[in-house]
Structures are given as structure tokens and as C-alpha cells.
Write an enzyme that holds these catalytic residues in place. Structure first.
Site, PDB file in Angstrom:
ATOM      1  N   ASN A 196       3.548  -2.155   8.051  1.00 28.88           N
ATOM      2  CA  ASN A 196       4.421  -2.355   6.901  1.00 28.88           C
ATOM      3  C   ASN A 196       5.859  -2.507   7.383  1.00 28.88           C
ATOM      4  OD1 ASN A 196       6.225  -1.546   4.591  1.00 28.88           O
ATOM      5  ND2 ASN A 196       4.251  -1.487   3.550  1.00 28.88           N
ATOM      6  N   HIS A 242       3.631  -6.535   4.154  1.00 26.86           N
ATOM      7  CA  HIS A 242       2.658  -5.449   4.222  1.00 26.86           C
ATOM      8  C   HIS A 242       1.801  -5.583   5.474  1.00 26.86           C
ATOM      9  CE1 HIS A 242       2.571  -3.872  -0.188  1.00 26.86           C
ATOM     10  NE2 HIS A 242       3.789  -4.242   0.175  1.00 26.86           N
ATOM     11  N   GLU A 298      -1.447  -5.330   6.017  1.00 25.09           N
ATOM     12  CA  GLU A 298      -2.660  -6.138   5.945  1.00 25.09           C
ATOM     13  C   GLU A 298      -2.340  -7.626   6.019  1.00 25.09           C
ATOM     14  OE1 GLU A 298      -3.348  -2.328   3.607  1.00 25.09           O
ATOM     15  OE2 GLU A 298      -1.768  -3.831   3.759  1.00 25.09           O
ATOM     16  N   CYS A 319      -2.457  -7.525  -1.115  1.00 23.77           N
ATOM     17  CA  CYS A 319      -3.251  -7.560   0.103  1.00 23.77           C
ATOM     18  C   CYS A 319      -4.748  -7.625  -0.214  1.00 23.77           C
ATOM     19  CB  CYS A 319      -2.948  -6.343   0.960  1.00 23.77           C
ATOM     20  SG  CYS A 319      -1.200  -6.204   1.413  1.00 23.77           S
TER      21      CYS A 319
END
Length: 210
Positions: A53, A66, A68, A97
Site C-alpha cells: 500500500n 493499493h 493488490e 482490488c
């Protein structure tokens, strides 16, 4: 037995992708960000991508940075290979995500901890057959002290929605987060690795899970 020994044993018992994802999350925390990390592997366990992140890293992507999303950048273009991919993420994905995971047809998602901010999002496959067809197999969250640590470490550098949701839905976890945060802030130096951070807070974590 010292505190470090059971903490180290729990760390060593983790699969390598888990250790990589958690170390990535801890690097984000050390840099002043949100402690969430993710690793994407192929079916054989080879790492395809990783991310952390970086919402507060001063980059142009801001709210979209983020963990992911960064890890998914390593996704192979072949749709069938994407289905064989495995995503390890230290905190259950937010809607953005999760949408990317579903569109990409990722086959398996392993969760370190559940984010109470978005409880109920797991019911999205009930919307229609197409969502249900694309939905990944969800594994986790991790159990024991490692899972308890992952459940709180992502809110240590922030007083935002995650901490507020935790205070409403899991007050014991919120209390643990505050105690661990004090432990880290009182130290002259932050632990250099996630394994050391886990060792440093092991007594607080295990007391909370009894």
C-alpha cells in the site's frame, strides 16, 4: 523458552509467499504508510508480482495505490494462466482490488486477516452467475498469533476507517492495536523486519488470543 523462539517458529512455518507479502507490508509501515502487502504467484509458487500500500507515499496514484493492484501488474496476459495464479494479501481486499481480482479471473486468494470495514462484501457472488463464475476460491484468514498481528498492524499508522470499524466490530483487536502501537513507538528503533516486529509484540499478541 524465550519470547523469540515461538515467534520465530511461527514465522518459519509460513509459506514463502506469505513471508514475502508480510515483509512487504512491514516495509510500508516503516516508511510511514499502511501496512498491507500482497504477492502474486503462479501455480508452482514462483512470484509474478508484489506490491504494498502506497497511498501515503507521495505518488500521483494516491488513493488507487493499493498493494493488490501493484501485485496484479505482474499478471500474465493468458487468461488460463491467470486462473492458475494465486494472490496472497495480508488484509482482505477493498472493493476496487476485489473487482480487479474478479475481472482478472484470479483462481485463488489467500487472506492474512479480514478487514472489518467491508464486512459483507463476500456475498457479491450472490448477485449473478457471471460474478459467481469468476469469483476466486478464498482461503484464510491466517489463524493464531500471526493472523492476530496482521489483523491490527494495518491500522497502526492511521486513525481512519479501518481503526473505526475495528473499534465497532472487534474492540479487543482495537485495544491490541493500541498496545502494539505504543510498544513500537516507545522503542528507540523500529524492528527492521516483519519477523522482528512479530517477536517484539509476541507477548501482547499471545495474551490477547488466550
Amino acid at each position: 523458552m524465550t519470547q523469540e523462539e515461538p515467534a520465530r517458529a511461527s514465522w518459519d512455518a509460513l509459506e514463502e509467499p506469505w513471508r514475502a507479502a508480510i515483509e512487504t507490508a512491514w516495509r510500508s509501515y516503516r516508511d510511514g504508510g499502511v501496512a498491507v502487502g500482497a504477492v502474486l504467484t503462479d501455480a508452482a509458487g514462483a512470484v509474478l508480482g508484489e506490491g504494498r500500500n502506497q497511498r501515503f507515499a507521495g505518488r500521483a496514484r494516491g488513493l488507487l495505490a493499493h498493494a493488490e493492484m501493484e501485485a496484479l501488474a505482474g499478471l500474465p496476459p493468458d487468461k488460463d494462466r491467470a486462473r492458475d495464479s494465486v494472490l496472497y494479501t495480508t488484509l482482505s481486499p477493498w472493493p476496487m482490488c476485489l473487482g480487479a481480482i474478479v475481472v482478472a479471473r484470479i483462481g485463488h486468494v489467500h487472506l492474512g486477516a479480514i478487514d472489518p470495514t467491508w464486512l459483507g462484501i463476500e456475498r457479491l457472488p450472490d448477485l449473478n452467475d457471471e460474478v459467481r463464475h469468476r469469483w476466486p476460491q478464498i482461503h484464510g484468514p491466517l489463524s493464531g498469533p500471526v493472523g492476530a498481528w496482521l489483523a491490527i498492524v494495518s491500522c497502526l499508522n492511521t486513525s481512519g476507517a479501518l481503526l473505526r470499524a475495528m473499534e465497532r466490530t472487534a474492540p479487543r483487536s482495537a485495544a491490541l492495536a493500541r498496545a502494539v502501537d505504543r510498544r513500537y513507538r516507545q522503542s528507540a528503533h523500529l524492528p527492521g523486519t516483519a519477523a522482528q516486529a512479530l517477536e517484539s509484540a509476541w507477548d501482547l499478541i499471545t495474551d490477547s488470543t488466550r
